[in-house]
Design a protein around this motif. Structure first.
Motif, mmCIF file in Angstrom:
data_model
loop_
_atom_site.group_PDB
_atom_site.id
_atom_site.type_symbol
_atom_site.label_atom_id
_atom_site.label_comp_id
_atom_site.label_asym_id
_atom_site.label_seq_id
_atom_site.Cartn_x
_atom_site.Cartn_y
_atom_site.Cartn_z
ATOM 1 N N PRO A 4 0.685 -1.162 0.153
ATOM 2 C CA PRO A 4 0.052 -0.017 0.029
ATOM 3 C C PRO A 4 0.902 1.258 0.035
ATOM 4 N N THR A 5 0.309 2.506 -0.691
ATOM 5 C CA THR A 5 1.082 3.667 -0.649
ATOM 6 C C THR A 5 0.723 4.332 0.662
ATOM 7 N N PRO A 6 1.954 4.848 1.012
ATOM 8 C CA PRO A 6 1.708 5.570 2.630
ATOM 9 C C PRO A 6 0.816 6.873 2.428
ATOM 10 N N SER A 7 0.001 6.790 3.372
ATOM 11 C CA SER A 7 -0.677 8.202 3.307
ATOM 12 C C SER A 7 0.006 9.449 3.671
ATOM 13 N N PRO A 8 -0.115 10.745 3.097
ATOM 14 C CA PRO A 8 0.467 11.786 3.363
ATOM 15 C C PRO A 8 0.379 12.220 4.929
ATOM 16 N N ALA A 9 1.369 12.772 5.484
ATOM 17 C CA ALA A 9 1.459 13.184 6.795
ATOM 18 C C ALA A 9 2.171 14.676 6.855
ATOM 19 N N ALA A 10 1.855 15.274 7.704
ATOM 20 C CA ALA A 10 2.402 16.593 8.095
ATOM 21 C C ALA A 10 2.794 16.704 9.369
ATOM 22 N N LEU A 11 4.173 17.483 9.663
ATOM 23 C CA LEU A 11 4.671 17.651 10.864
ATOM 24 C C LEU A 11 5.011 19.257 10.924
ATOM 25 N N LEU A 12 4.523 19.849 11.951
ATOM 26 C CA LEU A 12 4.677 21.360 12.380
ATOM 27 C C LEU A 12 5.725 21.235 13.364
ATOM 28 N N ILE A 13 6.689 22.039 12.812
ATOM 29 C CA ILE A 13 7.953 22.157 14.155
ATOM 30 C C ILE A 13 7.754 23.549 14.482
ATOM 31 N N ASN A 67 -2.711 30.325 1.961
ATOM 32 C CA ASN A 67 -1.451 30.008 1.251
ATOM 33 C C ASN A 67 -1.076 28.696 1.534
ATOM 34 N N LEU A 68 -1.121 28.164 2.760
ATOM 35 C CA LEU A 68 -0.593 26.799 3.251
ATOM 36 C C LEU A 68 -1.506 25.877 2.387
ATOM 37 N N HIS A 69 -2.844 26.022 2.234
ATOM 38 C CA HIS A 69 -3.615 25.270 1.695
ATOM 39 C C HIS A 69 -3.377 25.160 0.083
ATOM 40 N N ALA A 70 -3.096 26.190 -0.634
ATOM 41 C CA ALA A 70 -2.651 26.088 -2.049
ATOM 42 C C ALA A 70 -1.387 25.372 -2.127
ATOM 43 N N VAL A 71 -0.382 25.669 -1.259
ATOM 44 C CA VAL A 71 0.830 25.072 -1.432
ATOM 45 C C VAL A 71 0.809 23.561 -1.275
ATOM 46 N N THR A 72 0.048 23.319 0.014
ATOM 47 C CA THR A 72 0.313 21.749 0.163
ATOM 48 C C THR A 72 -0.478 21.057 -0.734
ATOM 49 N N VAL A 88 4.614 28.735 13.912
ATOM 50 C CA VAL A 88 4.232 28.896 15.232
ATOM 51 C C VAL A 88 2.779 28.694 15.358
ATOM 52 N N LEU A 89 2.438 27.814 16.199
ATOM 53 C CA LEU A 89 0.975 27.571 16.424
ATOM 54 C C LEU A 89 0.796 27.775 17.925
ATOM 55 N N ARG A 95 -5.388 24.798 15.604
ATOM 56 C CA ARG A 95 -5.058 23.537 15.130
ATOM 57 C C ARG A 95 -5.662 22.826 14.099
ATOM 58 N N PRO A 96 -7.036 22.336 14.409
ATOM 59 C CA PRO A 96 -7.820 22.002 13.144
ATOM 60 C C PRO A 96 -7.663 22.779 11.979
ATOM 61 N N LEU A 97 -7.544 24.055 12.090
ATOM 62 C CA LEU A 97 -7.585 24.986 10.764
ATOM 63 C C LEU A 97 -6.076 24.822 10.092
ATOM 64 N N TYR A 98 -4.850 24.369 10.718
ATOM 65 C CA TYR A 98 -3.739 24.109 10.198
ATOM 66 C C TYR A 98 -3.772 22.566 9.671
ATOM 67 N N GLU A 99 -4.402 21.725 10.168
ATOM 68 C CA GLU A 99 -4.544 20.434 9.759
ATOM 69 C C GLU A 99 -5.099 20.396 8.610
ATOM 70 N N GLN A 100 -6.433 21.139 8.294
ATOM 71 C CA GLN A 100 -7.303 21.383 7.354
ATOM 72 C C GLN A 100 -6.386 22.087 5.952
ATOM 73 N N ALA A 101 -5.654 23.133 6.380
ATOM 74 C CA ALA A 101 -5.041 23.731 5.543
ATOM 75 C C ALA A 101 -4.008 22.668 4.852
#
Length: 183
Positions: A4-13, A67-72, A88-89, A95-101
């Motif tokens: 199976p192809t791994p699902s995308p994941a995001a990390l916010l540092i 911009n994050l939504h478009a770029v990702t 910075v969060l 947080r849900p807005l960052y994840e959605q974006a």
């Protein structure tokens, strides 16, 4: 049987100003590249860099999220499996807005560094701009306290002033479970 192809994941540092977010994100990317994992690095400050800011949004949060939504979306369409965000969060309600974006499940890792070391870095970074230095020195303590109160991190990594970015990146990757086998 097909793997199976791994699902995308995001990390916010995340972390206070001067804690090494952008440098660590680049070092995480280098480790992902070594492991041949398709990825993208996104500096959230670059996505919000516009002037002037609206009074009700002094850090251009709305612009950054759009911009994050478009770029990702573009990076994911190009095949990225890991999105490494530096920024910075401050507010857990955001947080849900960052994840959605980000269009991918989001893990947040806070870099924690002694404020004396942060301020030393800031003095080196802004040695030729007293206004920027004053603002960042004040903001470092203020933001550190905000992040303490907010508790937005899923993981936390302590950063020592002399620690190499690659060592911080390995600690971040371990802390978030992206590759538990790294030394």
């Amino acid at each position: 049987m097909r793997t199976p192809t791994p699902s995308p994941a995001a990390l916010l540092i995340t972390g206070t100003v001067g804690s090494g977010k952008t440098t660590t994100a680049a070092a995480v990317a280098a480790l992902l590249r070594q492991d041949a994992i398709a990825h993208a690095v996104i500096d959230l400050d670059a996505l919000r860099d516009a002037w002037p800011s609206p009074r009700d949004d002094p850090f251009h949060e709305h612009l950054m999220l759009a911009n994050l939504h478009a770029v990702t979306r573009n990076h994911l369409a190009a095949g990225a499996l890991r999105l490494v965000l530096a920024g910075v969060l401050e507010d857990p309600a955001q947080r849900p807005l960052y994840e959605q974006a980000a269009s991918a499940p989001l893990t947040v890792c806070r870099l924690r560094m002694d404020l004396r070391d942060v301020r030393t870095r800031l003095r080196q970074r802004h040695h030729d701009d007293q206004d920027a230095l004053d603002w960042h020195l004040h903001r470092s303590g203020e933001l550190d306290a905000i992040l303490d109160a907010a508790g937005v991190g899923d993981a936390e990594v302590a950063v020592a002033a002399e620690q190499a970015p690659s060592a911080v990146a390995r600690a971040v990757i371990r802390a978030v479970g992206w590759n538990a086998d790294r030394d």
